[in-house]
Design an enzyme around this catalytic site. Structure first.
Site, PDB file in Angstrom:
ATOM      1  N   HIS A  45       1.462   3.859   1.999  1.00  0.00           N
ATOM      2  CA  HIS A  45       2.080   4.569   3.125  1.00  0.00           C
ATOM      3  C   HIS A  45       3.592   4.686   2.977  1.00  0.00           C
ATOM      4  O   HIS A  45       4.258   3.745   2.538  1.00  0.00           O
ATOM      5  CB  HIS A  45       1.722   3.885   4.453  1.00  0.00           C
ATOM      6  CG  HIS A  45       0.329   4.205   4.905  1.00  0.00           C
ATOM      7  ND1 HIS A  45      -0.352   3.434   5.818  1.00  0.00           N
ATOM      8  CD2 HIS A  45      -0.509   5.221   4.565  1.00  0.00           C
ATOM      9  CE1 HIS A  45      -1.554   3.964   6.022  1.00  0.00           C
ATOM     10  NE2 HIS A  45      -1.668   5.041   5.266  1.00  0.00           N
ATOM     11  N   HIS A  93       0.846  -1.197   0.000  1.00  0.00           N
ATOM     12  CA  HIS A  93       0.000   0.000   0.000  1.00  0.00           C
ATOM     13  C   HIS A  93       0.876   1.238   0.000  1.00  0.00           C
ATOM     14  O   HIS A  93       2.093   1.151   0.128  1.00  0.00           O
ATOM     15  CB  HIS A  93      -0.992  -0.016   1.160  1.00  0.00           C
ATOM     16  CG  HIS A  93      -0.377   0.047   2.524  1.00  0.00           C
ATOM     17  ND1 HIS A  93       0.409  -0.960   3.046  1.00  0.00           N
ATOM     18  CD2 HIS A  93      -0.429   1.011   3.482  1.00  0.00           C
ATOM     19  CE1 HIS A  93       0.798  -0.627   4.260  1.00  0.00           C
ATOM     20  NE2 HIS A  93       0.310   0.575   4.546  1.00  0.00           N
ATOM     21  N   ASP A 152       6.060   4.660   5.008  1.00  0.00           N
ATOM     22  CA  ASP A 152       6.970   3.720   5.680  1.00  0.00           C
ATOM     23  C   ASP A 152       7.010   2.353   4.970  1.00  0.00           C
ATOM     24  O   ASP A 152       7.706   1.439   5.404  1.00  0.00           O
ATOM     25  CB  ASP A 152       6.621   3.559   7.176  1.00  0.00           C
ATOM     26  CG  ASP A 152       5.260   2.916   7.410  1.00  0.00           C
ATOM     27  OD1 ASP A 152       4.306   3.259   6.689  1.00  0.00           O
ATOM     28  OD2 ASP A 152       5.148   2.074   8.324  1.00  0.00           O
ATOM     29  N   HIS A 153       6.283   2.244   3.860  1.00  0.00           N
ATOM     30  CA  HIS A 153       6.326   1.032   3.023  1.00  0.00           C
ATOM     31  C   HIS A 153       6.906   1.307   1.640  1.00  0.00           C
ATOM     32  O   HIS A 153       7.223   0.372   0.913  1.00  0.00           O
ATOM     33  CB  HIS A 153       4.914   0.438   2.864  1.00  0.00           C
ATOM     34  CG  HIS A 153       4.330  -0.032   4.156  1.00  0.00           C
ATOM     35  ND1 HIS A 153       4.075  -1.356   4.421  1.00  0.00           N
ATOM     36  CD2 HIS A 153       3.985   0.654   5.276  1.00  0.00           C
ATOM     37  CE1 HIS A 153       3.579  -1.458   5.646  1.00  0.00           C
ATOM     38  NE2 HIS A 153       3.511  -0.260   6.172  1.00  0.00           N
ATOM     39  N   ASP A 205      -0.034  -4.230   6.170  1.00  0.00           N
ATOM     40  CA  ASP A 205      -0.640  -3.697   7.398  1.00  0.00           C
ATOM     41  C   ASP A 205      -2.096  -4.143   7.528  1.00  0.00           C
ATOM     42  O   ASP A 205      -2.926  -3.427   8.093  1.00  0.00           O
ATOM     43  CB  ASP A 205      -0.579  -2.155   7.407  1.00  0.00           C
ATOM     44  CG  ASP A 205       0.822  -1.647   7.710  1.00  0.00           C
ATOM     45  OD1 ASP A 205       1.722  -2.467   7.979  1.00  0.00           O
ATOM     46  OD2 ASP A 205       1.004  -0.419   7.686  1.00  0.00           O
ATOM     47  N   HIS A 222       4.863  -5.061  10.627  1.00  0.00           N
ATOM     48  CA  HIS A 222       5.225  -4.405  11.888  1.00  0.00           C
ATOM     49  C   HIS A 222       5.373  -5.377  13.054  1.00  0.00           C
ATOM     50  O   HIS A 222       4.665  -6.374  13.136  1.00  0.00           O
ATOM     51  CB  HIS A 222       4.176  -3.359  12.270  1.00  0.00           C
ATOM     52  CG  HIS A 222       4.166  -2.169  11.376  1.00  0.00           C
ATOM     53  ND1 HIS A 222       5.059  -1.129  11.502  1.00  0.00           N
ATOM     54  CD2 HIS A 222       3.381  -1.855  10.318  1.00  0.00           C
ATOM     55  CE1 HIS A 222       4.817  -0.222  10.576  1.00  0.00           C
ATOM     56  NE2 HIS A 222       3.796  -0.644   9.833  1.00  0.00           N
ATOM     57  N   HIS A 282      -7.267  -0.862   5.980  1.00  0.00           N
ATOM     58  CA  HIS A 282      -6.199   0.002   6.498  1.00  0.00           C
ATOM     59  C   HIS A 282      -6.024   1.204   5.560  1.00  0.00           C
ATOM     60  O   HIS A 282      -6.011   2.351   5.971  1.00  0.00           O
ATOM     61  CB  HIS A 282      -4.929  -0.834   6.595  1.00  0.00           C
ATOM     62  CG  HIS A 282      -3.712  -0.055   6.983  1.00  0.00           C
ATOM     63  ND1 HIS A 282      -3.544   0.469   8.240  1.00  0.00           N
ATOM     64  CD2 HIS A 282      -2.601   0.289   6.276  1.00  0.00           C
ATOM     65  CE1 HIS A 282      -2.366   1.098   8.293  1.00  0.00           C
ATOM     66  NE2 HIS A 282      -1.787   1.009   7.110  1.00  0.00           N
TER      67      HIS A 282
END
Ligand SMILES: [Zn+2]
Length: 257
Positions: A55, A53, A57-58, A130, A168, A108
């Protein structure tokens, strides 16, 4: 082989390695630096990236990695600046010898995808991003509880021995919540102890297995009377009837836990 490369505070960037060709793929590289160090240290060439996805941090490491390696990037279609091979639900992709099925799992985020293969060197493997965590599920940033509920139901139908690689290290916090809802679950107590020991040694609690999630994860067990009653008590709300409402209550209870 699939290895975790720790990133940021509690992310794992999973690296898939083909020892014969010394090539690698990574899943959700939020940061390029630890990936580049790993590749150099192990003499590997990056040939592909999977994204679950949008985000940061990905995805934050994608462009710097592509400056270094001419790799393909598979992920949600709307990420035109990052993705070279856009995919959607039910598409099948190839990573080395393995065929991976794309499973759309909105909740999410709206663009969230998971990747499943029934044969990664003999194992069934899911990259769940996530969406499904060990002991928990992703927060609802864009989708509704109903969407997340049906996304998790899709994942729950995968084979019970599927290994789940999420992004995570949230397990202990998830178990604290799970135990508050289902204190009588002996398997949950046992796993909480096991993961506490692992984390004390700074070892990852992942991957998890779908069967373990079926037996311990409140986001797959919201129909259990004990869990439902405790969630309602926690939220001071009356008992719900519909399955999706029961799920939504668990998500709400976790958000304020
Ligand atoms: Zn996310």
């Amino acid at each position: 082989m699939i290895h975790p490369i720790p990133a940021f505070h509690d992310n794992y960037i999973w690296i898939l390695i083909n020892n014969n060709s010394a090539e690698a793929w990574v899943v959700d590289p939020g940061d390029a630096k630890p990936v580049l160090s790993y590749l150099t240290e192990h003499n590997l060439k990056l040939t592909g990236i999977l994204l679950t996805h949008h985000h940061h941090d990905h995805t934050g490491g994608v462009l710097p990695l592509r400056q270094q390696y001419d790799c393909i990037v598979i992920g949600p279609a709307h990420l035109q600046k990052l993705v070279t091979h856009p995919v959607e639900d039910k598409d099948v992709i190839r990573v080395f010898d393995a065929q991976l099925e794309v499973i759309a799992t909105p909740g999410h985020t709206l663009d969230h995808l998971c990747y499943f293969t029934n044969n990664w060197q003999g194992n069934k493997v899911l990259f769940s991003g996530d969406t499904l965590f060990r002991g928990g599920c992703g927060r609802l940033f864009e989708g509704t509880a109903e969407q997340m509920h049906s996304s998790l139901q899709k994942l729950a139908k995968l084979p019970h021995d599927t290994l789940i690689y999420c992004t995570h290290e949230y397990t202990l916090a998830n178990y604290e919540f799970a135990l508050a809802l289902e204190p009588s679950n002996a398997l949950l107590q046992k796993n909480n102890k096991k993961v506490t020991e692992l984390r004390q040694k700074d070892q990852p609690s992942l991957p998890t297995k779908l069967q373990l999630e079926q037996d311990t994860n409140p986001f797959l067990r919201f129909e259990q009377d004990e869990i439902h009653a405790n969630a309602c008590a926690h939220l001071q709300q009356p008992l719900a009837k519909l399955s999706s409402e029961k799920f939504a209550l668990i998500r709400k209870a976790k958000d304020i836990f």
